[in-house]
Design a protein around this motif. Structure first.
Motif, PDB file in Angstrom:
ATOM      1  N   PHE A 352      56.480  50.026  88.096  1.00  0.00           N
ATOM      2  CA  PHE A 352      57.191  50.642  89.221  1.00  0.00           C
ATOM      3  C   PHE A 352      56.546  50.280  90.557  1.00  0.00           C
ATOM      4  O   PHE A 352      57.237  50.178  91.571  1.00  0.00           O
ATOM      5  N   THR A 353      55.258  50.079  90.563  1.00  0.00           N
ATOM      6  CA  THR A 353      54.574  49.666  91.794  1.00  0.00           C
ATOM      7  C   THR A 353      55.110  48.318  92.277  1.00  0.00           C
ATOM      8  O   THR A 353      55.385  48.118  93.462  1.00  0.00           O
ATOM      9  N   GLU A 356      58.782  48.450  93.572  1.00  0.00           N
ATOM     10  CA  GLU A 356      58.857  48.908  94.958  1.00  0.00           C
ATOM     11  C   GLU A 356      58.461  47.799  95.922  1.00  0.00           C
ATOM     12  O   GLU A 356      59.056  47.660  97.001  1.00  0.00           O
ATOM     13  N   GLN A 357      57.492  46.989  95.517  1.00  0.00           N
ATOM     14  CA  GLN A 357      57.080  45.867  96.366  1.00  0.00           C
ATOM     15  C   GLN A 357      58.224  44.868  96.526  1.00  0.00           C
ATOM     16  O   GLN A 357      58.504  44.398  97.641  1.00  0.00           O
ATOM     17  N   GLU A 359      61.405  45.408  96.224  1.00  0.00           N
ATOM     18  CA  GLU A 359      62.554  46.002  96.906  1.00  0.00           C
ATOM     19  C   GLU A 359      62.376  46.149  98.408  1.00  0.00           C
ATOM     20  O   GLU A 359      63.301  46.586  99.102  1.00  0.00           O
ATOM     21  N   LYS A 360      61.216  45.777  98.911  1.00  0.00           N
ATOM     22  CA  LYS A 360      61.040  45.765 100.361  1.00  0.00           C
ATOM     23  C   LYS A 360      61.871  44.661 101.007  1.00  0.00           C
ATOM     24  O   LYS A 360      62.104  44.674 102.213  1.00  0.00           O
ATOM     25  N   PRO A 464      60.054  58.827  92.064  1.00  0.00           N
ATOM     26  CA  PRO A 464      61.454  58.388  91.924  1.00  0.00           C
ATOM     27  C   PRO A 464      62.059  58.797  90.592  1.00  0.00           C
ATOM     28  O   PRO A 464      61.380  58.776  89.558  1.00  0.00           O
ATOM     29  N   GLU A 467      61.755  56.485  87.591  1.00  0.00           N
ATOM     30  CA  GLU A 467      60.453  56.500  86.932  1.00  0.00           C
ATOM     31  C   GLU A 467      60.311  57.735  86.056  1.00  0.00           C
ATOM     32  O   GLU A 467      59.838  57.660  84.914  1.00  0.00           O
TER      33      GLU A 467
END
Length: 553
Positions: A352-353, A356-357, A359-360, A464, A467
């Motif tokens: 998930f980390t 998120e990276q 999806e920037k 989220p 998750e």
């Protein structure tokens, strides 16, 4: 291998997961937690020479029945068995780099400890130094009361040397009442070595399910909506290789050095555990509801499941799902996914980390999928992060009190894990925390103590939903590896282990990446070389020790 990169990801995940508890040895009769009372023995209160004389009890009435149910406040009355008349400084050794705000936090810790006539002093062994410092600290050259330990941090070696104070049942009851009340009963067996409990383990068996994360926008681009099975994932991988990679250069998986985590996803389909996990020398068995017979444990690569996995990997490699230079790639598949160079990764909730990276970047959508929803989920061992009292402690009772409070006194626990409330974090009405702008000044997730004293009452706000959906679904399927407390001592077969490991290191990465001409021929050749290098001698010693361990269960 990603297994060697686990420590760095714990630093990312540590504030998301709960840890710490433990209690439950065959020789232990745990206090009834429903009573709200911990029995404590009145002693002569002369430090390590204290002897029990008569039994009394410290009332813990009014405290929540579980550590996650509410705020817990310690009191000097809880430690009536400990002589607090003289000032004492508890020296604690931790692994990690000193946080920027450490002095500020430690000042507040020691202000809180004034009623106990106790101070805490902490020495950090940095990640670059701890391997050389650890044994020297315990060898007698330093004053040390408390020290972080773990199977990956010399626990077995130092226990064999007698470096840790034995935590007998009476000692825990007498001097660690909160630990007696709140530590998970089943956790103690994981720090019981040769019949002696040498450390207090973590308090939560954190689920460690293996999942895949994918570029959902690319899924939708090619007419796919979700992944339910391994075959679905394989179809996605082959589709990306055929339709996306030639134009965009994005690999289905930007693999690097091996595909060990994808192998873990695959073997999760057959409910397997490792009885030995050691630099490719993995002894595996299929879980059937209990402790396996020794005959059911063998080298992972001797199972048909690995042969079938390797054949799938060759199909994907030949199709161009990853680079032909994957063996020597220095950019991890995780970083490549986060940087949009890969369309998928495999691992645990760490994915998930990186989602998120990725999806920037505008237009990028990611999703994680559990491909084995009808199979067991393994859990991180309670013993993966522990705190021990040093055998050379000048006041083990006072050290025990501090450890008891660090773990279960809410104020002290939050202070040492999150920092100063209102400065480094905030807490909402539900008891969920949010990191504030200065949270990076107290990067407790990089300190070993914060892993070892997590106790189940800290959850981060705003996790989220995607998750939570996966991690919550693991709860009912978590199974602890029943061989987790078995430790293989390779001293008598060290040369064989080195020789077999060398063979495996030559072959396994290529097989996991499908970068071989013929899977069956390469795998058979590897297994024969393992036998020629002394695999049977390893089996003989492994099974001998396993029989001895099994007799103690």
């Amino acid at each position: 291998m990603k297994k060697n990169k686990l420590v760095s990801i714990i630093l990312i995940l540590c504030l998301l997961v709960t840890m710490l508890a433990g209690c439950g040895r065959s020789s232990t009769t745990a206090t009834d937690n429903s009573s709200g009372t911990a029995k404590v023995t009145e002693s002569a209160k002369t430090g390590s020479e204290a002897t029990a004389t008569e039994t009394s009890s410290v009332s813990l009435d009014g405290l929540p029945e579980s550590v996650s149910a509410g705020t817990i406040a310690a009191s000097p009355d809880f430690y009536s068995n400990t002589d607090l008349s003289k000032d004492y400084t508890v020296n604690m050794y931790l692994i990690g780099d000193t946080p920027k705000a450490w002095d500020e936090v430690l000042l507040k810790v020691n202000e809180y400890l004034k009623p106990y006539n106790t101070q805490l002093a902490v020495t950090f062994m940095s990640w670059s130094d701890y391997q050389t410092m650890y044994s020297l600290v315990l060898a007698g050259g330093e004053d040390v009361d408390l020290i972080f330990t773990a199977p990956w941090c010399y626990m077995y070696n130092e226990a064999a040397k007698g470096s840790f104070y034995e935590l007998k049942d009476d000692f825990i009851t007498n001097y660690m009442p909160l630990t007696r009340k709140y530590q998970a009963d089943e956790s103690w067996s994981e720090t019981n070595i040769a019949g002696k409990t040498v450390a207090v383990p973590s308090n939560v068996a954190t689920p460690m399910g293996k999942i895949v994360a994918v570029r959902q926008d690319l899924m939708e681009k090619y007419g796919m909506s979700e992944l339910k099975t391994w075959d679905d994932y394989k179809k996605f991988m082959l589709t990306i290789a055929e339709k996306e990679t030639p134009g965009s250069g994005i690999y289905a998986l930007a693999a690097a050095t091996d595909n060990n985590e994808l192998w873990d996803v695959y073997r999760q389909q057959s409910d397997t555990f490792l009885a030995l996990d050691s630099s490719y020398l993995d002894m595996m068995y299929q879980y059937n509801g209990g402790i396996p017979a020794k005959e059911d444990i063998k080298l992972a690569y001797e199972y048909d499941s690995f042969r079938n996995f390797a054949k799938d990997m060759k199909e994907m490699a030949d199709a161009g799902c990853w680079s032909r230079s994957a063996l020597t790639n220095t950019v991890t598949d995780d970083d490549a996914f986060g940087n949009l160079q890969g369309a998928s990764i495999a691992w645990n909730a760490s994915v998930f980390t990186y989602m998120e990276q990725a999806e920037k970047t505008a237009g990028v959508k990611c999703m994680a999928y559990d491909l084995t929803t009808d199979h067991l989920v393994g859990a991180e061992a309670y013993s993966n992060n522990d705190m021990a009292i040093a055998a050379g402690s000048k006041n083990p009772e006072r050290a025990a009190m501090i450890l008891d409070m660090m773990k279960f006194d809410t104020y002290l626990n939050r202070l040492l894990i999150l920092g100063v409330e209102g400065e480094h974090y905030s807490i909402d009405a539900k008891g969920q925390y949010t990191e504030l702008d200065k949270a990076t000044d107290f990067a407790a997730s990089a300190i070993s103590a914060s892993w070892a004293i997590k106790n189940g009452n800290l959850t981060e706000a705003g996790v989220p939903e995607r998750e939570k959906a996966i991690t919550d679904s693991w709860q009912d399927r978590v199974v602890m590896n029943p061989t987790i407390t078995f430790v293989f001592d390779d001293t008598k077969v060290k040369s064989n282990v080195a020789a077999v490991t060398a063979v495996l290191t030559d072959y396994v990465p290529s097989l996991e990446l499908g970068l071989v001409d013929d899977v069956d021929a390469s795998l058979n050749e590897m297994l024969q070389k393992c036998k020629d290098s002394g695999l049977q001698e390893i089996y003989d010693e492994f099974y001998k020790q396993y029989d001895a361990w099994l007799a103690t269960r």
